[in-house]
Design a protein around this motif. Structure first.
Motif, PDB file in Angstrom:
ATOM      1  N   SER A 491       0.832  -1.212   0.000  1.00  0.00           N
ATOM      2  CA  SER A 491       0.000   0.000   0.000  1.00  0.00           C
ATOM      3  C   SER A 491       0.865   1.259   0.000  1.00  0.00           C
ATOM      4  CB  SER A 491      -0.926  -0.006   1.218  1.00  0.00           C
ATOM      5  OG  SER A 491      -1.677   1.188   1.293  1.00  0.00           O
ATOM      6  N   LEU A 492       1.920   1.248   0.799  1.00  0.00           N
ATOM      7  CA  LEU A 492       2.812   2.410   0.877  1.00  0.00           C
ATOM      8  C   LEU A 492       3.592   2.609  -0.420  1.00  0.00           C
ATOM      9  CD1 LEU A 492       4.061   1.791   4.517  1.00  0.00           C
ATOM     10  CD2 LEU A 492       2.858   3.854   3.765  1.00  0.00           C
ATOM     11  N   TRP A 493       4.101   1.508  -0.987  1.00  0.00           N
ATOM     12  CA  TRP A 493       4.814   1.624  -2.262  1.00  0.00           C
ATOM     13  C   TRP A 493       3.884   2.167  -3.339  1.00  0.00           C
ATOM     14  CZ3 TRP A 493       9.619   2.037  -1.865  1.00  0.00           C
ATOM     15  CH2 TRP A 493      10.437   1.162  -1.159  1.00  0.00           C
ATOM     16  N   TRP A 494       2.636   1.732  -3.318  1.00  0.00           N
ATOM     17  CA  TRP A 494       1.688   2.174  -4.335  1.00  0.00           C
ATOM     18  C   TRP A 494       1.440   3.683  -4.219  1.00  0.00           C
ATOM     19  CZ3 TRP A 494       0.206   0.007  -8.633  1.00  0.00           C
ATOM     20  CH2 TRP A 494      -0.843   0.595  -9.350  1.00  0.00           C
ATOM     21  N   GLN A 495       1.279   4.176  -2.980  1.00  0.00           N
ATOM     22  CA  GLN A 495       1.078   5.609  -2.791  1.00  0.00           C
ATOM     23  C   GLN A 495       2.307   6.387  -3.263  1.00  0.00           C
ATOM     24  OE1 GLN A 495      -0.737   6.772   1.123  1.00  0.00           O
ATOM     25  NE2 GLN A 495      -0.861   4.561   1.430  1.00  0.00           N
ATOM     26  N   ALA A 496       3.489   5.861  -2.962  1.00  0.00           N
ATOM     27  CA  ALA A 496       4.712   6.532  -3.404  1.00  0.00           C
ATOM     28  C   ALA A 496       4.809   6.547  -4.925  1.00  0.00           C
ATOM     29  CB  ALA A 496       5.945   5.848  -2.793  1.00  0.00           C
ATOM     30  N   SER A 497       4.398   5.448  -5.554  1.00  0.00           N
ATOM     31  CA  SER A 497       4.462   5.387  -7.014  1.00  0.00           C
ATOM     32  C   SER A 497       3.501   6.382  -7.646  1.00  0.00           C
ATOM     33  CB  SER A 497       4.155   3.975  -7.508  1.00  0.00           C
ATOM     34  OG  SER A 497       2.783   3.662  -7.393  1.00  0.00           O
ATOM     35  N   GLU A 498       2.353   6.602  -7.013  1.00  0.00           N
ATOM     36  CA  GLU A 498       1.388   7.585  -7.516  1.00  0.00           C
ATOM     37  C   GLU A 498       1.992   8.986  -7.552  1.00  0.00           C
ATOM     38  OE1 GLU A 498      -2.922   5.729  -6.072  1.00  0.00           O
ATOM     39  OE2 GLU A 498      -1.921   7.245  -4.863  1.00  0.00           O
ATOM     40  N   GLN A 499       2.951   9.222  -6.655  1.00  0.00           N
ATOM     41  CA  GLN A 499       3.566  10.545  -6.567  1.00  0.00           C
ATOM     42  C   GLN A 499       4.885  10.611  -7.346  1.00  0.00           C
ATOM     43  OE1 GLN A 499       2.735  12.971  -3.027  1.00  0.00           O
ATOM     44  NE2 GLN A 499       2.645  11.048  -1.906  1.00  0.00           N
ATOM     45  N   GLY A 500       5.115   9.611  -8.199  1.00  0.00           N
ATOM     46  CA  GLY A 500       6.246   9.690  -9.107  1.00  0.00           C
ATOM     47  C   GLY A 500       7.469   8.903  -8.711  1.00  0.00           C
ATOM     48  N   ASN A 501       7.404   8.088  -7.671  1.00  0.00           N
ATOM     49  CA  ASN A 501       8.567   7.291  -7.269  1.00  0.00           C
ATOM     50  C   ASN A 501       8.663   6.060  -8.168  1.00  0.00           C
ATOM     51  OD1 ASN A 501      10.284   5.365  -5.968  1.00  0.00           O
ATOM     52  ND2 ASN A 501      10.103   6.521  -4.083  1.00  0.00           N
ATOM     53  N   GLU A 502       9.568   6.098  -9.109  1.00  0.00           N
ATOM     54  CA  GLU A 502       9.672   5.031 -10.106  1.00  0.00           C
ATOM     55  C   GLU A 502      10.131   3.712  -9.491  1.00  0.00           C
ATOM     56  OE1 GLU A 502      13.974   5.866 -12.113  1.00  0.00           O
ATOM     57  OE2 GLU A 502      12.445   7.399 -12.371  1.00  0.00           O
ATOM     58  N   HIS A 503      10.981   3.789  -8.468  1.00  0.00           N
ATOM     59  CA  HIS A 503      11.434   2.562  -7.808  1.00  0.00           C
ATOM     60  C   HIS A 503      10.252   1.859  -7.154  1.00  0.00           C
ATOM     61  CE1 HIS A 503      13.934  -0.236  -5.574  1.00  0.00           C
ATOM     62  NE2 HIS A 503      13.365   0.165  -4.446  1.00  0.00           N
ATOM     63  N   ALA A 504       9.333   2.638  -6.582  1.00  0.00           N
ATOM     64  CA  ALA A 504       8.149   2.058  -5.951  1.00  0.00           C
ATOM     65  C   ALA A 504       7.301   1.324  -6.981  1.00  0.00           C
ATOM     66  CB  ALA A 504       7.337   3.153  -5.270  1.00  0.00           C
ATOM     67  N   ALA A 505       7.124   1.921  -8.152  1.00  0.00           N
ATOM     68  CA  ALA A 505       6.339   1.278  -9.202  1.00  0.00           C
ATOM     69  C   ALA A 505       6.996  -0.026  -9.648  1.00  0.00           C
ATOM     70  CB  ALA A 505       6.178   2.230 -10.382  1.00  0.00           C
ATOM     71  N   LEU A 506       8.325  -0.026  -9.726  1.00  0.00           N
ATOM     72  CA  LEU A 506       9.036  -1.253 -10.096  1.00  0.00           C
ATOM     73  C   LEU A 506       8.818  -2.355  -9.064  1.00  0.00           C
ATOM     74  CD1 LEU A 506      12.486   0.032 -11.400  1.00  0.00           C
ATOM     75  CD2 LEU A 506      10.835  -1.328 -12.688  1.00  0.00           C
ATOM     76  N   LEU A 507       8.878  -1.984  -7.781  1.00  0.00           N
ATOM     77  CA  LEU A 507       8.691  -2.980  -6.732  1.00  0.00           C
ATOM     78  C   LEU A 507       7.284  -3.566  -6.761  1.00  0.00           C
ATOM     79  CD1 LEU A 507      10.566  -1.405  -3.684  1.00  0.00           C
ATOM     80  CD2 LEU A 507      11.226  -3.406  -5.007  1.00  0.00           C
ATOM     81  N   ILE A 508       6.316  -2.723  -7.049  1.00  0.00           N
ATOM     82  CA  ILE A 508       4.945  -3.216  -7.151  1.00  0.00           C
ATOM     83  C   ILE A 508       4.843  -4.210  -8.309  1.00  0.00           C
ATOM     84  CG2 ILE A 508       2.567  -2.555  -7.700  1.00  0.00           C
ATOM     85  CD1 ILE A 508       3.205   0.113  -6.255  1.00  0.00           C
ATOM     86  N   GLY A 509       5.472  -3.860  -9.431  1.00  0.00           N
ATOM     87  CA  GLY A 509       5.491  -4.783 -10.560  1.00  0.00           C
ATOM     88  C   GLY A 509       6.141  -6.101 -10.200  1.00  0.00           C
ATOM     89  N   ASP A 510       7.266  -6.036  -9.485  1.00  0.00           N
ATOM     90  CA  ASP A 510       7.953  -7.263  -9.071  1.00  0.00           C
ATOM     91  C   ASP A 510       7.084  -8.091  -8.129  1.00  0.00           C
ATOM     92  OD1 ASP A 510      10.098  -6.457 -10.565  1.00  0.00           O
ATOM     93  OD2 ASP A 510      11.314  -5.795  -8.862  1.00  0.00           O
ATOM     94  N   THR A 511       6.361  -7.397  -7.232  1.00  0.00           N
ATOM     95  CA  THR A 511       5.493  -8.100  -6.281  1.00  0.00           C
ATOM     96  C   THR A 511       4.463  -8.958  -7.019  1.00  0.00           C
ATOM     97  OG1 THR A 511       5.734  -6.395  -4.579  1.00  0.00           O
ATOM     98  CG2 THR A 511       3.781  -7.782  -4.456  1.00  0.00           C
ATOM     99  N   TYR A 512       3.835  -8.372  -8.028  1.00  0.00           N
ATOM    100  CA  TYR A 512       2.829  -9.125  -8.783  1.00  0.00           C
ATOM    101  C   TYR A 512       3.476 -10.144  -9.720  1.00  0.00           C
ATOM    102  CZ  TYR A 512      -0.958  -6.088  -7.191  1.00  0.00           C
ATOM    103  OH  TYR A 512      -1.881  -5.433  -6.426  1.00  0.00           O
ATOM    104  N   TYR A 513       4.630  -9.808 -10.287  1.00  0.00           N
ATOM    105  CA  TYR A 513       5.275 -10.725 -11.237  1.00  0.00           C
ATOM    106  C   TYR A 513       5.711 -12.014 -10.549  1.00  0.00           C
ATOM    107  CZ  TYR A 513       8.075 -12.404 -15.112  1.00  0.00           C
ATOM    108  OH  TYR A 513       8.576 -13.165 -16.129  1.00  0.00           O
TER     109      TYR A 513
END
Length: 616
Positions: A491-513
């Protein structure tokens, strides 16, 4: 005739020189954004203040009711306020227990917070909203968190206003969020300097991608830092420049030091005796604001005047301010004020541009000209002047000279609001982390996370992922289970990714992958990688290429896979080897489809891991 355009490069205050941070964005204004009719008179609105400092005499506890300063800075040279009631005493007792990292005391503190909140104490209602939002020793409930934050906000609690404003913004309810951020900004700007922009106290990012940000942490150890100890030793030996720097660190609370205005005053006075002119300007600021000393505008004017004679052009801003307000001088004199602001601007002091903007916006001693005011504000904003963001936000909020743009106003207000006194939470969180108390650090970063600070969201998530049970994450019935920790981090990584944190978006992708803590979902992984790719992230481009190559969550499309691999190389030349290997594999697949080819199964090629491996 082509439409004239103004470009404003708006730099996000949480931006650091790391690839994992939110990226800056650019605001493009065209002639169409201007109003055709004459601008309305802002004097009719109480929201407009000329050069406001109505609250500058108040302490941070007054500006931020329920502040935890007396808990985390008990050794401050300023006398700590005594609890005014049994409820207030219960509140501070509860918060202290919540921060201990002891499960039994955390449970006691949670109960005490509920008792204090039931009595209608706004600060306790705010913390209870935080606990419901976290799901600490209770079922997580965004609805109950919202209700308690709403009550606390109505009671004047600034941290709940921040939490609500961020919640409304995420839901695109800008008409509601902009009002709250406007209130918060009015408080935040009262802590800014009168002569120049104060150093931005950035929330330190604990990690640099997948690794701890050791260099940034080393430089944030305050009085224990070896570099600071050397500097302080030089100051004690009579080095004037070192005296000034030590005073500056204490005045603003830089490099992990706690703010101490008394120590700052002492070092600045010693530096002045050694002929250090920069300290004169800060002494002017200290006396103008009454920071650690009784306010004295006459002394402020004297010190700023001395500083200006040493060609410290930013001091002209402070002198001009005193003439605008009529403080420490014979009387208000707008003509002199404008002359001093112009001297500052002519010497590339952005505060001069800002102050001229205010004069033309309000028509103070000059003919009112909103468009000219905006040009001055744009120059100041391009150079990171927070008060310029504040004025531009008000312009777009109220539609003065420009058409209303509430979403833009909200974004600009948020940048400034995050510099309010409640940002001290980041200093205390970092102190706790450096001392090894990751549980306390996690709680403090989590409190900031719900208020919308991207760096805090990233840091809290990183603590959960890297420190596990040491994070003292408390779930519905005690210490968090692995599933609860994964869910909160996600949830926290997702909120960070919404605000432009590209590393957070990558981690979310890895979590689902990979299905880490959740069900494997290639479609959602692709969605997250696309989000990171939109921020020009080379790793995300590589991963999308791989998924297209193997038809995982995306259509099997070898040509599109090649396009993504090529794009990754364009955005990160260091990726040449892994991209070359991927393109070789792709070439074989495209030209020898009937041949036997061994591929990497379900594992995305780790570009960063390979680079680390090859570099030893």
């Amino acid at each position: 005739m082509p439409t004239a355009k103004l470009f404003i490069s708006l730099l996000c205050f949480s931006l650091l020189t790391l690839s994992v941070t939110a990226r800056p964005y650019v605001l493009v204004l065209s002639q169409e954004d201007f109003k055709d009719e004459p601008p309305s008179d802002p004097d009719s609105s109480p929201e407009w203040d000329e050069f406001g400092d109505s609250d500058s005499h108040k302490s941070e506890e007054d500006l931020d009711p329920g502040s935890w300063r007396q808990i985390f800075e008990p050794t401050s040279t300023q006398p700590q306020p005594q609890p005014q009631s049994d409820t207030e005493a219960l509140y501070y007792s509860a918060v202290t227990k919540l921060m201990t990292g002891d499960a039994r005391l955390i449970e006691e503190g949670s109960g005490e917070i509920e008792t204090a909140a039931e009595s209608g104490y706004p600060a306790a209602q705010s913390v209870l909203g935080f606990l419901w939002g976290m799901g600490l020793l209770r079922e997580r409930s965004k609805q109950k968190a919202f209700v308690y934050h709403h009550f606390a906000s109505d009671g004047g609690n600034m941290q709940s206003k921040m939490a609500l404003a961020y919640t409304y913004t995420r839901q695109d309810m800008f008409d509601k969020s902009v009002k709250l951020y406007a209130e918060l900004v009015e408080v935040a700007v009262n802590g800014f300097l009168i002569s120049k922009d104060s150093p931005v106290i950035e929330p330190i990012r604990l990690h640099n991608g997948a690794e701890e940000n050791k260099e940034a942490l080393r430089k944030s150890k305050g009085e224990e830092d070896e570099d600071f100890q050397i500097l302080e030793y030089q100051a004690q030996k009579g080095n004037a420049a070192a005296m000034y720097k030590v005073g500056l660190f204490y005045y603003f609370g830089l490099r992990g030091l706690r703010r101490d205005h008394s120590k700052a005053l002492s070092w600045f006075l010693k530096a002045v005796e050694k002929g250090e002119p920069r300290s004169m300007e800060l002494l002017g600021e200290i006396y103008a604001r009454g920071a650690g000393v009784e306010r004295n505008y006459t002394k402020a004017f004297e010190w700023l005047t001395l500083a200006s004679k040493h060609h410290l052009y930013s001091a002209y801003n402070g002198i001009g301010y005193l003439y605008v307000k009529g403080y420490g001088v014979d009387s208000k004199n707008y003509t002199k004020a404008k002359e001093y602001f112009e001297k500052a601007a002519e010497n590339d002091e952005v505060g001069g541009h800002y102050n001229l903007g205010v004069m033309f916006l309000k028509g103070i001693g000059v003919k009112r000209d909103v468009r000219l005011a905006c040009k001055y504000f744009i120059v100041a904003a391009n150079n990171g002047q927070p008060k310029a963001f504040y004025q531009l936000a008000k312009i777009f909020h109220l539609g003065v000279g420009f058409k209303k743009n509430v979403p833009l106003a909200t974004a600009l207000y948020k940048l400034v609001a995050e510099r309010g006194p409640w940002s001290s939470l980041s200093i205390w969180a970092l102190e706790a982390y450096l001392k090894g108390d990751v549980g306390k650090a996690y709680m403090l970063y989590s409190r900031m996370a719900e208020m919308g600070y991207e760096v805090a969201q990233s840091n809290a998530a990183w603590i959960l992922d890297k420190h596990g049970e040491r994070s003292m994450c408390m779930g519905e019935s005690g210490l968090c289970t692995d599933a609860e920790r994964h869910q909160r981090a996600h949830s926290l990584w997702w909120q960070a990714s919404e605000q432009g944190n590209e590393h957070a978006a990558l981690l979310i992708g890895d979590t689902y992958y990979y299905g880490r803590g959740t069900v494997r979902d290639y479609d959602r992984a692709a969605e997250a990688y696309m989000h990171a790719k939109s921020q020009s992230n080379a790793q995300a481009m590589f991963n999308l290429g791989y998924m297209h190559e193997h038809g995982q969550g995306l259509p099997l499309d070898l040509h599109l896979a090649k396009r993504y691999y090529d794009e990754a190389l364009v955005h990160d030349p260091a990726a040449k080897l892994p991209v070359t290997l991927a393109l070789t594999s792709l070439w074989v697949r495209m030209n020898h489809a009937d041949s036997i080819l061994v591929v990497g199964g379900d594992m995305i090629f780790c570009l960063n891991c390979l680079m680390i491996y090859l570099n030893g």
